[in-house]
Design an enzyme around this catalytic site. Structure first.
Site, PDB file in Angstrom:
ATOM      1  N   LYS A 127      20.366 -47.112  65.527  1.00 55.95           N
ATOM      2  CA  LYS A 127      20.379 -45.735  65.030  1.00 55.95           C
ATOM      3  C   LYS A 127      20.190 -44.755  66.185  1.00 55.95           C
ATOM      4  O   LYS A 127      19.428 -45.012  67.117  1.00 55.95           O
ATOM      5  CB  LYS A 127      19.277 -45.558  63.984  1.00 55.95           C
ATOM      6  CG  LYS A 127      19.253 -44.205  63.279  1.00 55.95           C
ATOM      7  CD  LYS A 127      18.166 -44.193  62.216  1.00 55.95           C
ATOM      8  CE  LYS A 127      18.074 -42.858  61.500  1.00 55.95           C
ATOM      9  NZ  LYS A 127      17.019 -42.863  60.456  1.00 55.95           N
ATOM     10  N   SER A 202      18.415 -41.574  55.913  1.00 55.90           N
ATOM     11  CA  SER A 202      19.163 -40.978  57.013  1.00 55.90           C
ATOM     12  C   SER A 202      19.876 -42.003  57.896  1.00 55.90           C
ATOM     13  O   SER A 202      20.615 -41.632  58.814  1.00 55.90           O
ATOM     14  CB  SER A 202      18.207 -40.163  57.899  1.00 55.90           C
ATOM     15  OG  SER A 202      17.202 -40.997  58.466  1.00 55.90           O
ATOM     16  N   SER A 226      14.934 -44.092  54.277  1.00 59.37           N
ATOM     17  CA  SER A 226      16.037 -44.084  55.241  1.00 59.37           C
ATOM     18  C   SER A 226      16.532 -45.469  55.605  1.00 59.37           C
ATOM     19  O   SER A 226      17.617 -45.608  56.166  1.00 59.37           O
ATOM     20  CB  SER A 226      15.612 -43.335  56.513  1.00 59.37           C
ATOM     21  OG  SER A 226      15.373 -41.981  56.229  1.00 59.37           O
TER      22      SER A 226
END
Length: 740
Positions: A127, A202, A226
Site C-alpha cells: 500500500k 482505504s 481498511s
C-alpha cells in the site's frame, strides 16, 4: 538450505507509471494476452489464484521461476489495471522497474541452495502509505507523486529480508481516509467482481490487485475497515492484527493506533505473510511485547478441526460507518452470513447469538471521545525524505510540508479530501484529547472483554460488511462513495485494538462477495487464523473474478471494446469480437439490464448501448457459451456515462399588451437527439428570480411560462434549467423585454 542476508539492487521508480505498461485496449478487460506478457521461457504454471503458498510450492518444485512469476504478474497488470484516471482496476500507483532483475538474482540464489527467507522470490504488493526507500510513497496524493522516503518501513524491510519482491505500490484512498478508494494521484480503484461497484477503502488497490491475481499477496493498513472491509468486497482473507503486533515504523498511521496486515487469497497465505511481519520493533513502542505473544509460526498452528468445541458469538450490529440500521438492502448479505454461521456449527462450533444492549453501549461507547485530535501531519515531520521540488514553498510555513501545500498542488482531489486536509492543516496533536481517546478505548476494550467472559466466547463473529458494495459515482466529477457505503462493523476492532480475520463467506444475490469476520481477544491471531482456515477448507468460497481471466490458457477469446466514456442520451455502441468464429451468438448484459443476445457476423457484433443508461460507471458483460469445437469464454468492460450538457432556448411570444408576457422555453441535451432535458426552471430578471416552472418528459421538451406583473421598463430575462442526475445546468441567452 541456508539463508542469506538480503541484497537489494536499486529499483528505478515509476511514479504513476502504470500507464507505461498499458495496452491499446486497456478500456477492455478481455482475455487477450499481450505478447510482452508471456513469460520467457514460457511457464507451465499460471499465476491466477496461485498466491503465496502456490508460488512457493511451484518455485521449490522447479515448475516456475521468480522471473516468470514477475513477468506473468506484470503482464496481467498491463492487461487489466488500466490507465491513470481511466478504465480498468486502478490497483497500482507505481511499479518496481527492477522487479525482473531482482527476481533473476533470487533465482540464482535459489539455484545455489541459499534462500533469504520464507518468502524467497514471491512478488508482493505494498500500500502506498508504507515507505519504500527507492519508490515514491504518495499517500494517494497527486502532489506527492515524487515524494521519496530515505528509508524502508519496517514491514518492507522484513518482507525483503524474507526474500519477497516488492512488485509495486498500490492505490489507496487519499491519506487512508474513506470507505472508498479514490486518489488524486491515480484515480479510482474498482471492484474486480463488478467494476461499477465500490471496492471499499482505504486499501482498495491492494485488494483489487490480489483478488485479480496481479500480485501474490498485498499489504494494507487499517484504522477502521481498511483491510477487512476491502477483503470482504474482494473475496479475500484480510487480517487486522492486534494493535502492537506489527510495526508501524515508516507508515503514515492514526496516532491512536493502526494496524498493518495482509490481504491474501487464502488463510495460509495470510499466515505465511504474518509470520514475516509480526514481531517487536524497538522503534515502535506499541510492539514491545509482540515477540513474547506470537507463536513460532502461524502456519504451523492452522488446523481443519479447530472449530470443534469452539464457542463463537454472532451478532449483527454495524458500528463504524455512520448511523446505520439494517434494512432490506442487507437481506441478501445477511442471508449469506447466516449460511456461513450454519457452516461454523457444521464444523463443530457452538454459535452463541449476541445482542449488544443499550445499557452496554451507554456504559462503554461514546463515539465522540474515542477519536484523537490533530497531529495528522506528524508523518512528514518524522520521515526523512526528498520532497517534491517547490512543494513546501506553496504555503506557510515554507520549511515543512503541510496539508495546505498538498491541496494547493493537487487539482484532482475530491472535495471531501480537500475539506479533510484543509481542516487538519497545521493543527498540532491535542495531547489531552488524545489521552482521553486512549483512555476511552481502553474502557471500550474492557467492555469487550466483559462480553467475551459473560458468554464464554473464544471469538466473536459478524458479517464484515452488512451492506452490499454501492454503485460508484464518477460524473461530472468523481465523488467518494464513503457517505453511501454503510454496514461496516470495523469499529469493534478499531476502538478495542482487538484482532480480526475476515474470510470469504459466499456471494449475495447479485454475485458480489460477502465476508465473515472472526474477532478475538488481543494477540489471539493464531486461533483466529485457525478457525478461519477450518471454515475456508470446509466451504471453499474463494472464487476468482470473471473480469480478469487467465492470459495463458488456450481458449476462445472474447473481447469487448467500448468508449471509455460517453454522455447520457448519446448514441454509443460496443464492439464484440470472438476469435476463431464467423457466426454464433453471445449474451450481453449491460449494467443491471436484462441480458440480450447479439449475433456474430464474421466473428464480430456491434451492440448499441441503451441511450438511457444513467450517468455513472456501467459494466458490459459478454459471454460466449461455446460449442463442440470452441471453448466458452467471457469478457467485460466498463463505460463511464457522464451527465449530458443541457441547452435552453427562450422565445418571447407575441405580446397582446399589458404587464404580462409568455415565454416559450425549449430544452434539450447536446448530442442526445430528442432525449428530454427535464427539471426545474428558474426565470431571472436582471439576475433576480421572478418566476419558476418545470419541464417534464411529457412536455415534449417545450413549456410555456407566464410572467406577470412586470414593471414598466426594460427587462433582461434569462432562464436556468436546474441540474439533475442526468444533465448539467442549462442556461439560456438573455432575452430583452420592454414593458411600456
Amino acid at each position: 538450505m541456508t539463508f542469506l542476508s538480503p541484497r537489494r539492487p536499486d529499483r528505478r521508480r515509476t511514479a504513476t507509471g502504470v500507464a507505461a505498461l498499458s495496452l491499446a485496449l486497456l478500456a477492455t478487460t478481455a482475455a487477450l494476452a499481450p505478447a510482452a506478457a508471456e513469460p520467457t521461457p514460457a511457464a507451465q504454471i499460471d499465476v491466477v489464484e496461485l498466491g503465496v503458498s502456490g508460488a512457493l510450492e511451484a518455485l521449490e518444485a522447479g515448475d516456475i521461476t521468480s522471473v516468470q512469476l514477475v513477468e506473468q504478474y506484470l503482464g496481467r497488470i498491463a492487461a487489466y489495471d488500466g490507465t491513470t484516471y481511466g478504465a480498468g482496476l486502478g490497483a497500482f500507483v507505481t511499479l518496481n522497474d527492477d522487479a525482473v532483475a531482482q527476481a533473476a538474482e533470487l533465482d540464482r540464489e535459489r539455484a545455489a541452495g541459499a534462500l533469504r527467507g520464507p518468502l524467497h522470490g514471491v512478488p508482493v504488493v505494498v500500500k502506498d502509505n508504507i515507505d519504500t526507500a527507492d519508490m515514491p510513497t504518495t499517500h494517494g496524493n497527486q502532489a506527492l507523486a515524487t515524494y521519496q522516503p530515505h528509508h524502508d518501513a519496517e514491514v518492507v524491510r522484513r518482507l525483503e529480508g524474507a526474500g519477497a519482491i516488492i512488485l509495486g505500490k498500490s492505490n489507496m484512498a487519499e491519506f487512508a481516509a474513506w470507505w472508498d478508494t479514490y486518489s488524486s494521484v491515480r484515480g479510482r480503484s474498482h471492484n474486480p467482481y463488478d467494476l461499477t461497484r465500490n471496492v471499499n477503502g482505504s486499501s482498495g488497490g491492494s485488494a483489487a490487485a490480489v483478488a485479480a491475481s496481479l500480485g501474490a499477496v498485498g499489504l494494507g493498513t487499517e484504522s477502521c475497515g481498511s483491510i477487512t472491509d476491502v477483503s470482504s468486497f474482494s473475496n479475500l482473507v484480510g487480517v487486522r492484527p492486534t494493535v502492537g503486533m506489527v510495526s508501524r515504523t515508516g507508515v503514515d498511521y492514526n496516532l491512536i493506533g493502526d494496524s498493518v496486515g495482509p490481504l491474501a487469497l487464502s488463510v495460509e497465505d495470510a499466515a505465511r505473510t504474518l509470520d514475516v511481519l509480526a514481531g517487536t520493533d524497538p522503534r515502535d513502542e506499541l510492539t514491545a511485547g509482540a515477540d513474547a505473544r506470537m507463536p513460532a509460526s502461524y502456519v504451523d498452528d492452522l488446523s481443519t478441526t479447530s472449530l470443534q468445541g469452539a464457542r463463537i458469538g454472532y451478532m449483527v450490529h454495524p458500528l463504524g460507518a455512520g448511523d446505520f440500521e439494517v434494512g432490506e438492502e442487507s437481506d441478501s448479505v445477511l442471508a449469506t452470513a447466516d449460511a456461513a454461521v450454519a457452516d461454523l456449527e457444521a464444523q463443530g462450533a457452538t454459535v452463541v447469538p449476541i445482542e449488544i444492549t443499550d445499557a452496554w453501549m451507554a456504559e462503554y461507547y461514546d463515539g465522540r471521545r474515542l477519536w484523537g485530535s490533530g497531529g495528522r501531519q506528524a508523518y512528514f515531520d518524522r520521515t526523512e525524505a526528498t520532497w517534491p521540488v517547490g512543494l513546501a514553498e506553496r504555503t506557510a510555513p515554507t520549511d515543512r510540508i503541510n496539508y495546505a501545500d498538498l491541496v494547493a498542488a493537487s487539482d484532482r482531489m475530491l472535495a471531501e479530501d480537500v475539506s479533510s486536509l484543509t481542516g487538519s492543516d497545521n493543527v498540532p496533536a491535542d495531547a489531552e484529547r488524545n489521552q482521553l481517546a486512549k483512555d476511552n478505548r481502553r474502557h471500550f476494550a474492557d467492555g469487550m472483554r466483559a462480553l467475551y467472559e459473560a458468554n464464554d466466547l473464544d471469538a466473536l463473529s459478524f458479517p464484515t460488511m452488512a451492506y452490499p458494495p454501492v454503485t460508484l459515482a464518477d460524473d461530472p466529477t468523481p465523488s467518494s462513495a464513503d457517505a453511501r457505503q454503510f454496514g461496516s462493523h470495523c469499529a469493534w476492532a478499531n476502538f478495542s485494538g482487538f484482532p480480526i480475520v475476515s474470510v470469504p463467506a459466499g456471494f449475495d444475490e447479485d454475485g458480489l462477495p460477502v465476508g465473515l469476520s472472526l474477532m478475538g481477544k488481543p494477540y489471539s491471531e493464531a486461533g483466529l487464523l485457525s478457525y478461519a482456515y477450518d471454515f475456508e477448507h470446509a466451504t471453499g468460497h474463494r472464487t476468482a473474478p470473471a473480469a480478469t481471466p487467465s492470459l495463458l490458457r488456450k481458449a476462445t477469446i472474447t473481447t469487448v471494446t467500448a468508449p471509455a466514456a460517453t454522455t447520457y442520451g448519446k448514441r454509443t455502441s460496443a464492439r464484440i469480437r470472438v476469435s476463431g468464429l464467423t457466426s454464433g451468438e453471445v449474451k450481453v448484459e449491460i449494467g443491471t439490464r436484462r441480458p440480450a443476445t447479439a449475433v456474430l457476423r464474421k466473428g464480430v457484433a456491434t451492440v448499441p448501448l441503451p441511450r438511457d443508461l444513467r450517468p455513472g460507471a456501467h459494466r458490459i458483460r459478454v459471454a460466449y457459451a461455446g460449442s463442440t469445437t470452441s471453448a466458452p469464454s467471457a469478457a467485460s468492460s466498463s463505460i463511464l456515462v457522464r451527465r449530458a450538457k443541457a441547452t435552453v432556448r427562450v422565445r418571447v411570444l407575441r405580446s397582446t399588451g399589458g404587464r404580462s408576457r409568455v415565454l416559450r422555453v425549449s430544452t434539450g441535451l447536446v448530442g442526445a437527439g430528442t432525449t428530454p432535458a427535464t427539471g426545474r426552471l428558474v426565470i431571472l430578471d436582471h439576475g433576480r428570480r421572478v418566476a419558476t416552472g418545470y419541464v417534464t418528459a411529457g412536455d415534449g421538451n417545450v413549456v410555456r411560462v407566464r410572467l406577470r406583473g412586470l414593471a414598466t421598463g426594460l427587462h433582461r430575462i434569462k432562464v436556468v434549467l436546474s441540474p439533475t442526475a442526468l444533465h448539467s445546468i442549462g442556461t439560456s441567452k438573455v432575452r430583452t423585454i420592454r414593458v411600456r
